[in-house]
Design a protein around this motif. Sequence first.
Motif, PDB file in Angstrom:
ATOM      1  N   GLN A  85       1.119  -1.580  -0.159  1.00 50.22           N
ATOM      2  CA  GLN A  85      -0.170  -0.073   0.328  1.00 50.22           C
ATOM      3  C   GLN A  85       0.708   1.237  -0.264  1.00 50.22           C
ATOM      4  OE1 GLN A  85      -3.517   0.683  -0.014  1.00 50.22           O
ATOM      5  NE2 GLN A  85      -3.517  -0.906  -0.621  1.00 50.22           N
ATOM      6  N   SER A  86       1.467   1.095   0.964  1.00 58.29           N
ATOM      7  CA  SER A  86       2.386   2.484   1.054  1.00 58.29           C
ATOM      8  C   SER A  86       3.128   3.112  -0.718  1.00 58.29           C
ATOM      9  CB  SER A  86       4.134   2.471   1.651  1.00 58.29           C
ATOM     10  OG  SER A  86       4.562   1.105   1.090  1.00 58.29           O
ATOM     11  N   GLN A 108       2.275   1.952  -3.706  1.00 55.37           N
ATOM     12  CA  GLN A 108       0.888   2.395  -4.030  1.00 55.37           C
ATOM     13  C   GLN A 108       0.137   3.685  -3.675  1.00 55.37           C
ATOM     14  OE1 GLN A 108      -2.457  -0.073  -4.333  1.00 55.37           O
ATOM     15  NE2 GLN A 108      -1.811  -1.896  -3.713  1.00 55.37           N
ATOM     16  N   ARG A 109       0.954   4.101  -2.561  1.00 54.88           N
ATOM     17  CA  ARG A 109       0.156   5.033  -2.746  1.00 54.88           C
ATOM     18  C   ARG A 109       0.996   6.907  -3.056  1.00 54.88           C
ATOM     19  NH1 ARG A 109      -1.849   3.394   2.129  1.00 54.88           N
ATOM     20  NH2 ARG A 109      -0.031   3.527   3.876  1.00 54.88           N
ATOM     21  N   ARG A 120       1.041   6.639  -6.688  1.00 55.09           N
ATOM     22  CA  ARG A 120      -0.418   7.698  -6.350  1.00 55.09           C
ATOM     23  C   ARG A 120       0.415   9.245  -6.895  1.00 55.09           C
ATOM     24  NH1 ARG A 120      -4.981   8.827  -9.814  1.00 55.09           N
ATOM     25  NH2 ARG A 120      -6.190  10.227  -8.320  1.00 55.09           N
ATOM     26  N   LEU A 121       0.612   9.511  -5.346  1.00 56.36           N
ATOM     27  CA  LEU A 121       1.769  10.967  -5.536  1.00 56.36           C
ATOM     28  C   LEU A 121       2.595  11.070  -6.536  1.00 56.36           C
ATOM     29  CD1 LEU A 121       2.430  10.860  -1.870  1.00 56.36           C
ATOM     30  CD2 LEU A 121       0.484  12.247  -2.719  1.00 56.36           C
ATOM     31  N   HIS A 145      -6.864  16.402  -5.014  1.00 59.39           N
ATOM     32  CA  HIS A 145      -6.370  14.744  -4.744  1.00 59.39           C
ATOM     33  C   HIS A 145      -5.351  15.508  -4.199  1.00 59.39           C
ATOM     34  CE1 HIS A 145     -10.292  13.747  -5.749  1.00 59.39           C
ATOM     35  NE2 HIS A 145     -10.125  13.452  -7.121  1.00 59.39           N
ATOM     36  N   ARG A 148      -5.659  14.242  -0.032  1.00 55.97           N
ATOM     37  CA  ARG A 148      -6.465  12.554   0.232  1.00 55.97           C
ATOM     38  C   ARG A 148      -5.089  11.793   0.311  1.00 55.97           C
ATOM     39  NH1 ARG A 148     -11.243  10.316  -3.305  1.00 55.97           N
ATOM     40  NH2 ARG A 148     -10.385  10.967  -4.554  1.00 55.97           N
ATOM     41  N   ARG A 149      -3.945  12.943   0.105  1.00 54.42           N
ATOM     42  CA  ARG A 149      -2.476  11.909   0.051  1.00 54.42           C
ATOM     43  C   ARG A 149      -2.405  10.961  -0.813  1.00 54.42           C
ATOM     44  NH1 ARG A 149      -3.762  14.468   4.753  1.00 54.42           N
ATOM     45  NH2 ARG A 149      -1.859  15.943   5.384  1.00 54.42           N
ATOM     46  N   ALA A 150      -3.157  10.684  -1.747  1.00 55.85           N
ATOM     47  CA  ALA A 150      -3.155  10.246  -3.097  1.00 55.85           C
ATOM     48  C   ALA A 150      -3.540   8.754  -2.208  1.00 55.85           C
ATOM     49  CB  ALA A 150      -1.695   9.461  -3.131  1.00 55.85           C
ATOM     50  N   ARG A 151      -4.290   8.595  -1.237  1.00 58.67           N
ATOM     51  CA  ARG A 151      -5.492   7.552  -0.595  1.00 58.67           C
ATOM     52  C   ARG A 151      -5.995   6.955  -1.843  1.00 58.67           C
ATOM     53  NH1 ARG A 151      -4.461   9.744   4.787  1.00 58.67           N
ATOM     54  NH2 ARG A 151      -7.026  10.332   4.378  1.00 58.67           N
ATOM     55  N   THR A 164     -10.211   5.717  -2.435  1.00 54.01           N
ATOM     56  CA  THR A 164     -11.642   6.498  -1.295  1.00 54.01           C
ATOM     57  C   THR A 164     -12.317   5.103  -2.351  1.00 54.01           C
ATOM     58  OG1 THR A 164     -12.405   7.661  -2.868  1.00 54.01           O
ATOM     59  CG2 THR A 164     -11.628   8.680  -0.704  1.00 54.01           C
TER      60      THR A 164
END
Length: 164
Positions: free
Chosen positions: A83-84, A86-87, A90-91, A150, A154-157, A159
Amino acid sequence: MRIERAIERLADALLTGLGLLVIAAVCLNFANVVGRYVFGQAIFGADEIQTYLMVWMAFLGAVVVGWRNAHLRMDVLVRALPQSVQRALRLIELALLIATASLVATQSWKFVMTMAELDRRSDAANLPMALPHAAVAIGFTLIAAGALWHALTRRARPTPGDQE
């Protein structure tokens, strides 16, 4: 968040407006076909107007797609990562989107202003060419703004509403 709910309502309204633009384009096309083949008289400029409507539909639709994170992506491998990571990816994606969309928006606004200053008009419908070009400028401005929102909030999380 209240702001995001308000933007979602605006996105829904935009989708309704886009649907109305599709209906208008189809009606114009139908009227042009009937005029041409039944009455022997085409609507001068109808094809141009339909093309400009499609340009607006594409760029305003892209705003909604970008806001809702519903664009196509090749993420089969990314989904297998932690997940880290992925985030972080995304950023990076959002940063690249903000930079690219901002550049395109800036250049598009310059071109819109040039078209307006020159009072350049379309050949058939005699519409100001600043109008169809404004679709690109407005679309990319809103895409950049949405991506920035975004990235900051949302810090790239992802939703639950994200299409991933």
